[in-house]
Design an enzyme around this catalytic site. Structure first.
Site, PDB file in Angstrom:
ATOM      1  N   CYS A 107       1.463 -21.762  -4.281  1.00  0.00           N
ATOM      2  CA  CYS A 107       0.115 -21.763  -3.691  1.00  0.00           C
ATOM      3  C   CYS A 107       0.069 -22.672  -2.471  1.00  0.00           C
ATOM      4  CB  CYS A 107      -0.871 -22.186  -4.770  1.00  0.00           C
ATOM      5  SG  CYS A 107      -2.409 -22.881  -4.186  1.00  0.00           S
ATOM      6  N   CYS A 148      -2.638 -25.409  -2.273  1.00  0.00           N
ATOM      7  CA  CYS A 148      -2.327 -26.480  -3.238  1.00  0.00           C
ATOM      8  C   CYS A 148      -1.416 -27.513  -2.596  1.00  0.00           C
ATOM      9  CB  CYS A 148      -1.635 -25.921  -4.483  1.00  0.00           C
ATOM     10  SG  CYS A 148      -2.621 -24.721  -5.388  1.00  0.00           S
TER      11      CYS A 148
END
Lengths: 105, 284
Positions: free
Chosen positions: A30, A33
């Protein structure tokens, strides 16, 4: 410092702490993230002693991510006495996250 | 390398911000298109731009072009997907590539795809904008992708490897390069419904039961482009100095509100640039 949390120690960690517990749900694949990680580290340093900071890898910890119905990452949750007080979905600027956490300190 | 100011948008607001930042000797990067602005080149006649009576949009564009060329301002023709406010700088993401800037000026205009009914309400509760980011969370579940461009097909193919069932709703015409297990639905989405999570997509003449919906658009609202940016209705919330709620982030032009006019946009771009310069001086 942001520490790793896992399914095994998740329940007692969020219940037993007298301080707010902040959990960053993330995964290696991700992008946002990855951007959020250094921001969370900075906040953890600035609020050291006032809140506890953890990150939970959703790939490796399906129990907690299913229980809290994580459907987008990054998701940041603020717990106190085992209850969810705040949920933030998606990247947020440092000041926004910090002031949200400070509300519960 | 980190730029002083990154300007996103090459309409009158962005260009005016660029020339004023350059005059103040800042190291800038300007993102946009060679056409500058699709609205500008389409305008048949402009009579309210001071100094240019009875000019066409494309003539005005040529004047703008001459101006930035003389000032040696280049345009980086890349589409910014996301801008992250990292605290003391901004990370601007272009697919796998990243640019860094100390300050940003958002001048993206007002043409973005309006959200569906329920889209904002269920954001993060089943609605997402990054299929490749969140796909693994939908392992064995039903996912619907509303695709506004060809790039969405690639994401759909990837998600279909993980999801139990994938519906693809194309919002454009053409032939679709999709894997055989994807069901294409040619219908117009109207509303996203659910309880505390998404469970249904209502279309004009059908309904789809689904666990997740990804909306993959051409252009997104400024609050999606810059996560955490405060909006006021459809517009970015700014003060008279063109400051937004995020430190170091400024905005100018149509994206900040009405009236949608060239001179207003250029004026705001100038104010935003000067505010950005003042901000940079204050952090040095």
């Amino acid at each position: 410092m942001v520490r790793e949390i896992k399914d095994e120690n998740f329940p007692q960690t969020i219940e037993e702490s007298s301080m707010p517990v902040i959990v960053d749900f993330w995964a290696t694949w991700c992008g946002p993230c990855k951007m959020l990680a250094p921001v969370m580290e900075e906040i953890a340093t600035e609020l050291d002693g006032k809140a506890q900071f953890f990150k939970l890898n959703v790939d490796e910890n399906p129990v907690a991510s299913t229980q809290y119905r994580i459907s987008s990452i990054p998701t940041i949750m603020v717990f106190k006495n085992g209850n969810v007080l705040e949920t933030l979905v998606g990247f947020r600027p440092k000041e926004a996250i910090k002031s949200l956490i400070e509300k519960h300190i | 390398m980190r730029y002083d100011i990154a300007i996103i948008g090459t309409g009158p607001a962005g260009l005016s911000a660029a020339i004023n930042s350059k005059i103040r000797n800042k190291n800038i990067i300007l993102f946009g298109s060679k056409d500058f602005s699709s609205k500008l080149i389409k305008a048949p006649k402009v009579n309210n731009y001071l100094g240019f009576y009875d000019i066409t949009g494309s003539e005005l564009k040529a004047q703008f072009e001459k101006h930035i060329n003389v000032m040696d301002i280049g345009i980086t023709n890349e589409r910014i997907n996301n801008i992250y406010a990292m605290g003391d700088y901004f990370a601007l993401m272009v697919n796998e590539k990243m640019y860094e800037a100390n300050a940003i000026i958002v001048a993206t205009g007002i043409e973005y795809t309006k959200p569906l009914k329920g889209e904002e309400e269920f954001l993060g509760k089943g609605v997402g904008y990054c299929a490749t980011c969140d796909a693994p969370l939908y392992k064995g579940k039903v996912v619907t992708i509303i695709g506004y461009n060809r790039d969405a097909e690639e994401e759909a193919n990837y998600v279909s490897e993980l999801a139990e069932k994938l519906y693809y709703i194309p919002m454009y015409n053409g032939s679709y390069k999709l894997r055989g297990n994807i069901e294409t639905v040619n219908d117009r989405p109207l509303e996203i419904q659910g309880d505390d999570r998404v469970n249904k997509l209502i279309l004009k003449s059908s309904e789809i039961n689904t666990d997740g919906i990804f909306v993959l658009k051409d252009s997104v609202a400024p609050s999606q482009l810059v996560p955490g940016l405060a909006m006021e209705g459809d517009h970015i919330k700014v003060d008279l100095d063109m400051k937004t709620n995020i430190k170091g982030c400024f905005a100018a032009g149509d994206c900040t509100g009405k009236p949608y006019q060239y001179m207003r946009a250029a004026g705001q771009g100038q104010v935003a640039a000067l505010s950005a310069v003042a901000y940079l001086d204050s952090i040095e």
